[in-house]
Motif scaffolding. Structure first.
Motif, PDB file in Angstrom:
ATOM      1  N   VAL A  46      14.826   7.264  -5.849  1.00  0.00           N
ATOM      2  CA  VAL A  46      13.394   6.998  -6.008  1.00  0.00           C
ATOM      3  C   VAL A  46      12.640   7.414  -4.750  1.00  0.00           C
ATOM      4  O   VAL A  46      12.984   6.976  -3.644  1.00  0.00           O
ATOM      5  N   HIS A  47      11.631   8.251  -4.923  1.00  0.00           N
ATOM      6  CA  HIS A  47      10.775   8.667  -3.809  1.00  0.00           C
ATOM      7  C   HIS A  47       9.788   7.528  -3.546  1.00  0.00           C
ATOM      8  O   HIS A  47       8.936   7.224  -4.368  1.00  0.00           O
ATOM      9  N   THR A  48       9.912   6.873  -2.394  1.00  0.00           N
ATOM     10  CA  THR A  48       9.114   5.675  -2.122  1.00  0.00           C
ATOM     11  C   THR A  48       7.953   5.906  -1.167  1.00  0.00           C
ATOM     12  O   THR A  48       6.994   5.132  -1.172  1.00  0.00           O
ATOM     13  N   ALA A  49       8.020   6.944  -0.328  1.00  0.00           N
ATOM     14  CA  ALA A  49       6.939   7.171   0.635  1.00  0.00           C
ATOM     15  C   ALA A  49       7.005   8.592   1.151  1.00  0.00           C
ATOM     16  O   ALA A  49       8.063   9.240   1.125  1.00  0.00           O
ATOM     17  N   VAL A  50       5.860   9.068   1.633  1.00  0.00           N
ATOM     18  CA  VAL A  50       5.805  10.383   2.278  1.00  0.00           C
ATOM     19  C   VAL A  50       4.828  10.309   3.440  1.00  0.00           C
ATOM     20  O   VAL A  50       3.804   9.610   3.365  1.00  0.00           O
ATOM     21  N   PHE A  97       4.459   5.101  -2.580  1.00  0.00           N
ATOM     22  CA  PHE A  97       4.497   5.102  -4.036  1.00  0.00           C
ATOM     23  C   PHE A  97       4.973   3.725  -4.484  1.00  0.00           C
ATOM     24  O   PHE A  97       6.153   3.394  -4.364  1.00  0.00           O
ATOM     25  N   ARG A  98       4.038   2.908  -4.970  1.00  0.00           N
ATOM     26  CA  ARG A  98       4.347   1.497  -5.226  1.00  0.00           C
ATOM     27  C   ARG A  98       4.732   1.204  -6.664  1.00  0.00           C
ATOM     28  O   ARG A  98       5.468   0.247  -6.929  1.00  0.00           O
ATOM     29  N   ALA A  99       4.223   1.976  -7.614  1.00  0.00           N
ATOM     30  CA  ALA A  99       4.537   1.736  -9.024  1.00  0.00           C
ATOM     31  C   ALA A  99       4.362   3.042  -9.782  1.00  0.00           C
ATOM     32  O   ALA A  99       3.444   3.814  -9.485  1.00  0.00           O
ATOM     33  N   PRO A 100       5.226   3.309 -10.761  1.00  0.00           N
ATOM     34  CA  PRO A 100       5.111   4.565 -11.502  1.00  0.00           C
ATOM     35  C   PRO A 100       3.870   4.601 -12.389  1.00  0.00           C
ATOM     36  O   PRO A 100       3.388   3.564 -12.849  1.00  0.00           O
ATOM     37  N   VAL A 135      -1.709  -1.315  -8.096  1.00  0.00           N
ATOM     38  CA  VAL A 135      -1.762  -0.171  -7.190  1.00  0.00           C
ATOM     39  C   VAL A 135      -0.518   0.695  -7.394  1.00  0.00           C
ATOM     40  O   VAL A 135       0.613   0.237  -7.245  1.00  0.00           O
ATOM     41  N   HIS A 136      -0.757   1.945  -7.755  1.00  0.00           N
ATOM     42  CA  HIS A 136       0.334   2.901  -7.919  1.00  0.00           C
ATOM     43  C   HIS A 136       0.642   3.627  -6.612  1.00  0.00           C
ATOM     44  O   HIS A 136       1.795   3.831  -6.265  1.00  0.00           O
ATOM     45  N   VAL A 137      -0.414   4.044  -5.913  1.00  0.00           N
ATOM     46  CA  VAL A 137      -0.272   4.777  -4.652  1.00  0.00           C
ATOM     47  C   VAL A 137      -1.263   4.200  -3.658  1.00  0.00           C
ATOM     48  O   VAL A 137      -2.421   3.935  -4.014  1.00  0.00           O
ATOM     49  N   ALA A 138      -0.837   4.004  -2.423  1.00  0.00           N
ATOM     50  CA  ALA A 138      -1.721   3.561  -1.351  1.00  0.00           C
ATOM     51  C   ALA A 138      -1.458   4.455  -0.142  1.00  0.00           C
ATOM     52  O   ALA A 138      -0.316   4.706   0.220  1.00  0.00           O
ATOM     53  N   GLY A 139      -2.561   4.946   0.451  1.00  0.00           N
ATOM     54  CA  GLY A 139      -2.355   5.854   1.575  1.00  0.00           C
ATOM     55  C   GLY A 139      -3.549   5.896   2.510  1.00  0.00           C
ATOM     56  O   GLY A 139      -4.560   5.207   2.313  1.00  0.00           O
ATOM     57  N   GLU A 140      -3.413   6.715   3.523  1.00  0.00           N
ATOM     58  CA  GLU A 140      -4.491   6.888   4.497  1.00  0.00           C
ATOM     59  C   GLU A 140      -4.424   8.283   5.077  1.00  0.00           C
ATOM     60  O   GLU A 140      -3.352   8.902   5.160  1.00  0.00           O
ATOM     61  N   VAL A 141      -5.593   8.768   5.498  1.00  0.00           N
ATOM     62  CA  VAL A 141      -5.720  10.059   6.177  1.00  0.00           C
ATOM     63  C   VAL A 141      -6.375   9.776   7.522  1.00  0.00           C
ATOM     64  O   VAL A 141      -7.422   9.134   7.581  1.00  0.00           O
ATOM     65  N   ARG A 142      -5.727  10.272   8.582  1.00  0.00           N
ATOM     66  CA  ARG A 142      -6.325  10.074   9.913  1.00  0.00           C
ATOM     67  C   ARG A 142      -6.017  11.297  10.765  1.00  0.00           C
ATOM     68  O   ARG A 142      -5.148  12.116  10.412  1.00  0.00           O
TER      69      ARG A 142
END
Length: 304
Positions: free
Chosen positions: A108-112, A266-269, A294-301
């Motif tokens: 399972v791909h969990t984060a990038v 990636f928190r939920a499909p 929440v399916h995906v949570a992220g940030e751009v910095r």
């Protein structure tokens, strides 16, 4: 980052061409039943670094990817997520190899995490690197961190770290978690404050064929994303969207500067077909489903 000693021990293998994904998926699937990590067992990180020099962008394939992910077609620079697509065959070669101790099926791909140091010209030439940075125990199994790099003119211009989870029995399985200590300050009467949802920006209706369209554009034709029948083999009643499509679609909507540091979980499909909500504020973004899930949570910095 991997320590310098481990990097010196790493064996570099230069490839003449990008590996074909279909045979790698098949080999990885066939080998999966024979890879069963034991609770408390020591797993070795494969010491191979794959290098693919002289990579040129197929502009027709790039345009197909841009369309399915919502990026503007024909831009001079690559979308920030596209080097992941270029490096994915190398990653699959590593994870389907006999030396990789975790089963490919069920991974399972969990984060990038992505760091882009400058705009990457679509007409540029790149050298791709991929290696397993390390394996780490997780309460539900074992996590593998896979690094992909893009270099231009000898300089590192883009890199990502993808975390994959292989679920299996661990020494913690069946143990009762210790009760959490109460915070010194908090809401009265034991109430739990939920984080404030990010403001909704857009709603997207996702078709049942999204997995097939993204698979055709990216080359990632994992059966869990393609059809209801093949998704059921993995425990899902409907196909699920690719995790990298969800983050790419969010970033296409969010907008990314030429130099950026991106993190996404990636928190939920996301089941297909379905409807999701894109939400954002400042550098933070989310992809939510019904009931504020929440399916995906992220940030751009900016990069450090």
């Amino acid at each position: 980052m991997a320590d310098h000693c481990s990097m010196r021990r790493m064996h570099t293998r230069t490839l003449a061409a990008s590996p074909a994904l279909a045979p790698l998926l098949a080999c990885g699937a066939l080998a999966s039943p024979f890879k069963r990590p034991r609770p408390g067992g020591m797993l070795k990180t494969p010491p191979t670094r794959l290098v693919l020099p002289g990579v040129r962008i197929d502009l027709a394939k790039l345009a197909a990817y841009e369309r399915v992910c919502g990026y503007g077609v024909g831009a001079d620079a690559l979308p920030v997520t596209y080097p992941h697509v270029l490096g994915f065959p190398l990653a699959m070669r590593l994870m389907s190899a006999r030396t990789f101790p975790l089963p490919l099926l069920g991974l399972v791909h969990t984060a990038v995490e992505i760091v882009q140091r400058d705009a990457l010209p679509a007409t540029g030439e790149y050298e791709l690197h991929a290696y397993i940075e390390g394996l780490a125990p997780h309460r539900r199994g074992t996590e593998a961190t896979l690094v992909t790099e893009a270099r231009a003119g000898g300089s590192l211009v883009w890199e990502s770290r993808s975390t994959y989870l292989a679920r299996h029995r661990t020494e913690q399985t069946g143990q009762t978690e210790a009760p959490r200590k109460k915070a010194h300050a908090g809401p009265p009467s034991g109430e739990v404050r939920k984080p404030t949802p990010l403001p909704a920006i857009a709603e997207w209706r996702l078709g049942g064929d999204l997995g097939r369209r993204y698979g055709a554009a990216s080359g990632d034709r994992n059966p869990i994303h393609l059809h209801p029948l093949t998704a059921r083999l993995f425990g899902f009643r409907r196909p699920i969207a690719h995790g990298m499509w969800t983050v790419a679609r969010c970033l296409a909507e969010h907008g990314v500067p030429e130099a950026a540091h991106i993190k996404a979980e990636f928190r939920a499909p996301v089941l297909l077909p379905g409807t999701v909500t894109y939400a954002a504020k400042g550098g933070a973004f989310e992809l939510r489903g019904g009931g504020e899930r929440v399916h995906v949570a992220g940030e751009v910095r900016p990069p450090a």
